[in-house]
Design an enzyme around this catalytic site. Sequence first.
Site, PDB file in Angstrom:
ATOM      1  CB  CYS A 252      60.416 151.952  51.932  1.00 28.83           C
ATOM      2  SG  CYS A 252      59.546 151.785  50.322  1.00 28.83           S
ATOM      3  CB  CYS A 255      61.280 148.999  49.648  1.00 32.27           C
ATOM      4  SG  CYS A 255      60.692 150.495  49.224  1.00 32.27           S
ATOM      5  CG  ASP A 256      62.978 147.496  53.053  1.00 30.68           C
ATOM      6  OD1 ASP A 256      63.177 147.071  52.033  1.00 30.68           O
ATOM      7  OD2 ASP A 256      63.472 148.438  53.330  1.00 30.68           O
TER       8      ASP A 256
HETATM    9  C1  LIG Z   1      65.422 152.677  52.747  1.00 34.43           C
HETATM   10  C2  LIG Z   1      64.716 152.862  51.542  1.00 34.43           C
HETATM   11  C3  LIG Z   1      64.468 151.470  51.028  1.00 34.43           C
HETATM   12  C4  LIG Z   1      64.038 151.666  49.735  1.00 34.43           C
HETATM   13  N1  LIG Z   1      63.580 150.527  49.080  1.00 34.43           N
HETATM   14  C5  LIG Z   1      63.067 150.612  47.676  1.00 34.43           C
HETATM   15  C6  LIG Z   1      62.835 149.393  47.236  1.00 34.43           C
HETATM   16  O1  LIG Z   1      63.081 148.543  47.427  1.00 34.43           O
HETATM   17  N2  LIG Z   1      62.071 149.578  45.946  1.00 34.43           N
HETATM   18  C7  LIG Z   1      61.885 150.843  45.409  1.00 34.43           C
HETATM   19  O2  LIG Z   1      61.265 150.888  44.345  1.00 34.43           O
HETATM   20  N3  LIG Z   1      62.059 151.932  46.070  1.00 34.43           N
HETATM   21  C8  LIG Z   1      62.573 152.017  47.175  1.00 34.43           C
HETATM   22  N4  LIG Z   1      62.841 153.040  47.990  1.00 34.43           N
HETATM   23  C9  LIG Z   1      62.544 154.377  47.406  1.00 34.43           C
HETATM   24  C10 LIG Z   1      63.360 154.937  46.380  1.00 34.43           C
HETATM   25  O3  LIG Z   1      64.681 154.705  47.003  1.00 34.43           O
HETATM   26  C11 LIG Z   1      63.153 156.025  45.980  1.00 34.43           C
HETATM   27  O4  LIG Z   1      61.884 156.193  45.555  1.00 34.43           O
HETATM   28  C12 LIG Z   1      64.282 156.572  44.748  1.00 34.43           C
HETATM   29  O5  LIG Z   1      65.541 156.314  45.258  1.00 34.43           O
HETATM   30  C13 LIG Z   1      63.645 158.041  44.265  1.00 34.43           C
HETATM   31  O6  LIG Z   1      64.826 158.304  43.393  1.00 34.43           O
HETATM   32  P1  LIG Z   1      65.098 159.858  43.260  1.00 34.43           P
HETATM   33  O7  LIG Z   1      66.240 160.094  42.290  1.00 34.43           O
HETATM   34  O8  LIG Z   1      63.820 160.619  42.965  1.00 34.43           O
HETATM   35  O9  LIG Z   1      65.818 160.366  44.699  1.00 34.43           O
HETATM   36  P2  LIG Z   1      67.002 160.035  45.477  1.00 34.43           P
HETATM   37  O10 LIG Z   1      67.099 158.702  45.360  1.00 34.43           O
HETATM   38  O11 LIG Z   1      66.427 160.323  46.990  1.00 34.43           O
HETATM   39  O12 LIG Z   1      68.169 160.756  45.048  1.00 34.43           O
HETATM   40  C14 LIG Z   1      68.347 162.109  45.150  1.00 34.43           C
HETATM   41  C15 LIG Z   1      69.945 162.503  45.356  1.00 34.43           C
HETATM   42  O13 LIG Z   1      69.893 164.134  45.141  1.00 34.43           O
HETATM   43  C16 LIG Z   1      71.144 164.261  45.831  1.00 34.43           C
HETATM   44  N5  LIG Z   1      70.606 165.790  46.475  1.00 34.43           N
HETATM   45  C17 LIG Z   1      70.116 166.011  47.367  1.00 34.43           C
HETATM   46  N6  LIG Z   1      70.250 167.366  47.602  1.00 34.43           N
HETATM   47  C18 LIG Z   1      70.886 167.861  46.574  1.00 34.43           C
HETATM   48  C19 LIG Z   1      71.249 169.192  46.180  1.00 34.43           C
HETATM   49  N7  LIG Z   1      71.031 170.176  46.880  1.00 34.43           N
HETATM   50  N8  LIG Z   1      72.014 169.249  45.046  1.00 34.43           N
HETATM   51  C20 LIG Z   1      72.420 168.304  44.497  1.00 34.43           C
HETATM   52  N9  LIG Z   1      72.053 166.894  44.695  1.00 34.43           N
HETATM   53  C21 LIG Z   1      71.336 166.763  45.686  1.00 34.43           C
HETATM   54  C22 LIG Z   1      71.083 163.107  46.997  1.00 34.43           C
HETATM   55  O14 LIG Z   1      72.350 163.200  47.398  1.00 34.43           O
HETATM   56  C23 LIG Z   1      70.742 162.065  46.230  1.00 34.43           C
HETATM   57  O15 LIG Z   1      71.815 161.535  45.510  1.00 34.43           O
HETATM   58  C24 LIG Z   1      63.533 152.925  49.158  1.00 34.43           C
HETATM   59  C25 LIG Z   1      63.837 154.128  49.928  1.00 34.43           C
HETATM   60  C26 LIG Z   1      64.366 153.963  51.115  1.00 34.43           C
HETATM   61  C27 LIG Z   1      64.498 155.422  52.065  1.00 34.43           C
END
Ligand SMILES: Cc1cc2nc3c(=O)[nH]c(=O)nc-3n(C[C@H](O)[C@H](O)[C@H](O)COP(=O)(O)OP(=O)(O)OC[C@H]3O[C@@H](n4cnc5c(N)ncnc54)[C@H](O)[C@@H]3O)c2cc1C
Length: 422
Positions: A252, A255-256
């Site tokens: 990302c 983010c970084d």
């Molecule tokens: C390395 C990295 C750094 C980042 N840094 C930043 C930052 O500094 N600032 C920022 O704003 N954004 C950042 N992001 C982006 C941010 O993390 C995501 O946009 C955000 O986490 C999305 O949230 P979400 O709830 O949609 O999904 P996620 O955070 O991906 O959570 C999804 C969840 O669903 C679960 N899951 C998956 N499949 C299933 C299933 N079949 N059944 C049940 N559960 C399941 C997973 O285990 C996980 O816990 C970063 C992303 C990455 C990869």
Amino acid sequence: MKEITTTEFNNEVLAGGKVILDFYSTECPPCEALASKFEDLSKLYGNDIKFLKIYRQQNRDLANKLGVKSSPTLLFFNEGKETGERLSGGIRRSDIIHNLDLMLSESRREVIKTQIKPFVSEYDVIILGAGPGGLTAGLYLCQSKINTVLVDIALPGGQVSTTHEVSNYPGFIEPQAGYLLSHNMSEQTKLCGTVYKVAVDVTKVDLIKKEIVIDDFETIKAKKIVIATGTTPNSTGATGEKGLKGKGISYCATCDAKFFDNKEVVVIGGGNSAVEESDFISRFASKVTIVHQFDKFTANKKAQDKIFANPKMNIIFNSEPRAFIKDGDKMITEIENLLTGVHTKLVSDGVFIFIGMKPNIELFRSELELDQWGYIKADENMQTSLSDIYAVGDVISKKYRQITTAVADGTIAAMAIAKELN
Ligand SMILES: Cc1cc2nc3c(=O)[nH]c(=O)nc-3n(C[C@H](O)[C@H](O)[C@H](O)COP(=O)(O)OP(=O)(O)OC[C@H]3O[C@@H](n4cnc5c(N)ncnc54)[C@H](O)[C@@H]3O)c2cc1C
């Protein structure tokens, strides 16, 4: 199930028989997530295997002697000898069962399996995925007094929990450690009263019937389902990538990139996001080396023109990464030239990988309307093509995927659901 101390260890564990030993701590969310599974399995396997718990903080010397470094850690012993695989972190029921079964005869295993009683639980709303999107939906639903269960295949927190530092989430003056931000989000939702079923195997999702099956024996039914399962970055397959995620390798730029002021980075990829993000990273970094597997980029022409005119860019075509190695503060990327087979080592301060993400929708892909990249289509209320099924966060079709946008989606879905259910 019995609690022991160091003085009882020899008698209870090493003297013989089959034993499972849980090193636990207090104020430990993964230990809480394990507790009910441990107790439940002790009822099934308790006649054959001794279920023991030991409080790690008060039995530190024993924990150190056994090399137990985190809580919870499960150890398995057969006739005084450690056996099977140690389990720690977000421990799934299926992994415990696998280790327990290894200590039993096939006939005994079959008898125990027949004693597993499937059961059904009912909630108003199931949230699949406890990242920022799911946790926020859980918080808002709980505060609206809607009976909600949050289900995750891992521990709560989502991608944020593995992010080194988050500096763009409003409300914090200093950058926050990702694990702490996600821990606080999770505790806030849990304290409100949302039920958690985490580190479980989600074995079936039926969006039409609005029910899911976890760990093969518990069916959860609801009036509505919120899908918040996020995405998984595609992996290069190079060695070292998994272990260095968030510790030198980022997915990302928004983010970084700011952490690489005047530093050198390597970018892997050559599509739109790799090329556009490289341009963004070059606002901070002094040098950006892009490694791409083909002899030209696949990004749009405008983005490519910008990159070729940017003096900070160093472009290496026809090459793929083979290994990522951390060397002190530096990252070493070993690449292979696909035409000559020659390996070269690139030294940088960090690596960004942009070779695409895939939405986590394997269990229900066929039931929903998706966009051309496989992301779930949702309307302004976060409702999908199916009634009563909502989707939020990174898993939906949208332009920007950030914590703030996932949190916003979770809010909208929960408010729309609360309005309908109330
Ligand atoms: C390395 C990295 C750094 C980042 N840094 C930043 C930052 O500094 N600032 C920022 O704003 N954004 C950042 N992001 C982006 C941010 O993390 C995501 O946009 C955000 O986490 C999305 O949230 P979400 O709830 O949609 O999904 P996620 O955070 O991906 O959570 C999804 C969840 O669903 C679960 N899951 C998956 N499949 C299933 C299933 N079949 N059944 C049940 N559960 C399941 C997973 O285990 C996980 O816990 C970063 C992303 C990455 C990869």
